[in-house]
Design a protein around this motif. Structure first.
Motif, PDB file in Angstrom:
ATOM      1  N   PHE A 259     -34.423 -24.097 -91.450  1.00  0.00           N
ATOM      2  CA  PHE A 259     -35.158 -25.181 -92.487  1.00  0.00           C
ATOM      3  C   PHE A 259     -36.322 -24.378 -93.410  1.00  0.00           C
ATOM      4  CE2 PHE A 259     -33.447 -28.418 -89.110  1.00  0.00           C
ATOM      5  CZ  PHE A 259     -32.919 -29.502 -90.170  1.00  0.00           C
ATOM      6  N   LYS A 262     -35.133 -22.713 -96.954  1.00  0.00           N
ATOM      7  CA  LYS A 262     -35.498 -24.235 -97.610  1.00  0.00           C
ATOM      8  C   LYS A 262     -36.443 -24.897 -98.060  1.00  0.00           C
ATOM      9  CE  LYS A 262     -32.396 -27.200 -96.701  1.00  0.00           C
ATOM     10  NZ  LYS A 262     -30.575 -28.206 -96.341  1.00  0.00           N
ATOM     11  N   GLU A 264     -38.303 -26.425 -95.519  1.00  0.00           N
ATOM     12  CA  GLU A 264     -38.269 -27.322 -95.731  1.00  0.00           C
ATOM     13  C   GLU A 264     -39.141 -27.422 -94.044  1.00  0.00           C
ATOM     14  OE1 GLU A 264     -34.544 -29.912 -94.704  1.00  0.00           O
ATOM     15  OE2 GLU A 264     -34.154 -30.191 -96.461  1.00  0.00           O
TER      16      GLU A 264
END
Length: 466
Positions: A259, A262, A264
């Motif tokens: 994450f 990414k 995120e």
């Protein structure tokens, strides 16, 4: 699970144990099984309970002392320098080993642990290898050497040590599939990704709760920046590995890394708050502490606001600031004191490490402190103080030597990220140029990495402003 082995079963396996107590032999097997599978198994009673029963079953069983002391030492939160009880337990083991007739293999186990306790880690590995040459199915020698190679950053040795014994681990031998798992990790750390994944999947086909083999596959996807595959794999297998109390926190850490990669950050923090921080608070284990600090520091580099999270982890790390058992631990403890802006703990860590590094000693880790440990720690301090040029000057010359402080390629990536951020934020045109070079290098190694793309965009923005 195979029945626990008594005296005769160990003898039949060619691994004689010098005790007349069948109970002691079985408890030795129970402890070894839990260590080899990375989990406290309730059906076996957990590692601690098995160890105390093992001591009671035969207080003079030398290999019982070897496995108990080895687990204390190799857990990396402990050393005879810091722990009087452990020092005394080691002396007891040495005395016992001299007072009774032991096999050559058992004597080598005692000597190897003695070397490890005095900080001579490479020498300890040599002795475990000596055992494995004549007893390739000695799981304790294999696992102790695997963990120690990992601390030393000896990844090729970690792979080849298993390769040498691999053919002897036929499916009829208890825990043979876990040996596949160890081999798969040596393969991933030496960048043989496809073979690593294949061997790890073979291991998981035998035992789906093998958290270490799942961990190998997490590494493969991490190193190749295969985020979709990585996230799917973690989600699909979570129920299989989440009860491995030794590794679960670390596997969640890998999940969160996808994450962060990414961008995120909220998803990463959710995993941190729900799984990583609580497990660390309850275990206090050094592996969990490292995962906590490392993850928060990566988010910090990405500019994420972390609230009180640093202060919470500092409560655990503070008491270890003077330990200096492994340099890898030190730098992660330092991340937490810098994150929490606790200058006193930061200074304490650095000055006590400097003091220890001055004295000539046989301790492998401390011998690396002047050339690697201290410049690495100082680079973090300079970066946090806004001296990005100085951070690059400290970090860039040692980047290829940092493997010697141990950890995995994925764990040490935080140092590469720090170097790139320091170079990007530097006032110097040459260092900004270096940042772009490092990003091109990263892009070739991990194609399609969103993190690299983000940093390249930042580098272009910095360049156009210059």
């Amino acid at each position: 699970m195979a029945p626990l082995r008594d005296c005769k079963a160990w003898q039949d396996a060619g691994l004689v144990l010098s005790t007349a107590s069948n109970e002691a032999c079985k408890l030795f097997d129970a402890v070894l099984t839990q260590y080899a599978t990375w989990a406290n198994d309730e059906s076996l009673g957990g590692i601690e309970a098995c160890l105390s029963k093992l001591k009671a079953a035969d207080p003079n069983f030398t290999m019982g002392h070897v496995i108990a002391n080895g687990l204390e030492l190799i857990g990396t939160g402990n050393s005879v320098r810091l722990n009087k009880e452990l020092d005394s337990a080691m002396r007891t083991m040495m005395m016992l080993s001299k007072s009774q007739p032991l096999t050559e293999r058992e004597k080598l186990h005692v000597s190897a642990l003695d070397m490890f306790a005095s900080g001579r880690l490479p020498k300890a590995c040599d002795l475990w290898e000596q055992i494995l040459q004549s007893h390739p199915t000695d799981l304790l020698a294999l696992k102790f050497s695997q963990d120690t190679y990992f601390y030393l950053g000896y990844h090729i040795q970690m792979r080849d040590s298993v390769a040498r014994v691999y053919p002897f681990w036929t499916p009829d031998i208890p825990l043979s599939s876990y040996v596949k798992g160890y081999y798969s990790f040596g393969l991933v750390e030496t960048n043989l990704f496809d073979r690593a994944e294949e061997v790890a999947r073979e291991a998981l086909a035998v035992s789906k709760t093998d958290a270490w083999s799942a961990h190998t596959i997490a590494h493969v996807h991490e190193m190749k920046a295969e985020l979709k595959k990585g996230l799917e794999f973690m989600k699909e297998t979570e129920t299989n590995w989440k009860n491995s109390d030794v590794l679960a926190c670390h596997n969640y850490w890998h999940w969160a890394l996808y994450f962060i990669e990414k961008g995120e950050y909220e998803a990463a923090l959710t995993i941190y708050d729900n799984h990583i921080a609580p497990r660390c608070l309850s275990s206090g284990s050094m592996l969990d502490i490292i995962d906590n600090s490392s993850m928060l520091y990566r988010l910090h580099l990405e500019g994420v606001k972390l609230g009180d999270r640093w202060k919470n982890i500092l409560q655990l790390t503070k008491k270890h600031s003077r330990d200096h058992i492994l340099l890898f631990n030190d730098v992660h403890i330092l991340m937490s004191s810098l994150g929490a802006k606790d200058h006193k703990t930061t200074d304490e860590l650095l000055t006590t490490l400097q003091e220890l590094a001055k004295a000539p000693c046989e301790d492998h880790e401390l011998s690396l402190a002047p050339s690697l440990g201290l410049p690495l720690c100082q680079a973090f301090v300079e970066f946090e103080n806004g001296n990005c040029d100085k951070a690059v000057d400290l970090l860039y010359p040692i980047r290829y030597q940092l493997i010697q402080i141990g950890g995995s390629n994925a764990q040490r990536d935080v140092f590469s990220q720090l170097l790139i951020h320091a170079a990007l934020n530097s006032k110097s045109q040459a260092k900004q140029n270096l940042a772009r070079c490092l990003l091109r290098e990263r892009d070739v190694m991990r194609p399609n990495s969103p993190m690299t793309e983000r940093l390249i965009r930042k580098a272009i923005a910095v360049h156009s402003m210059a």
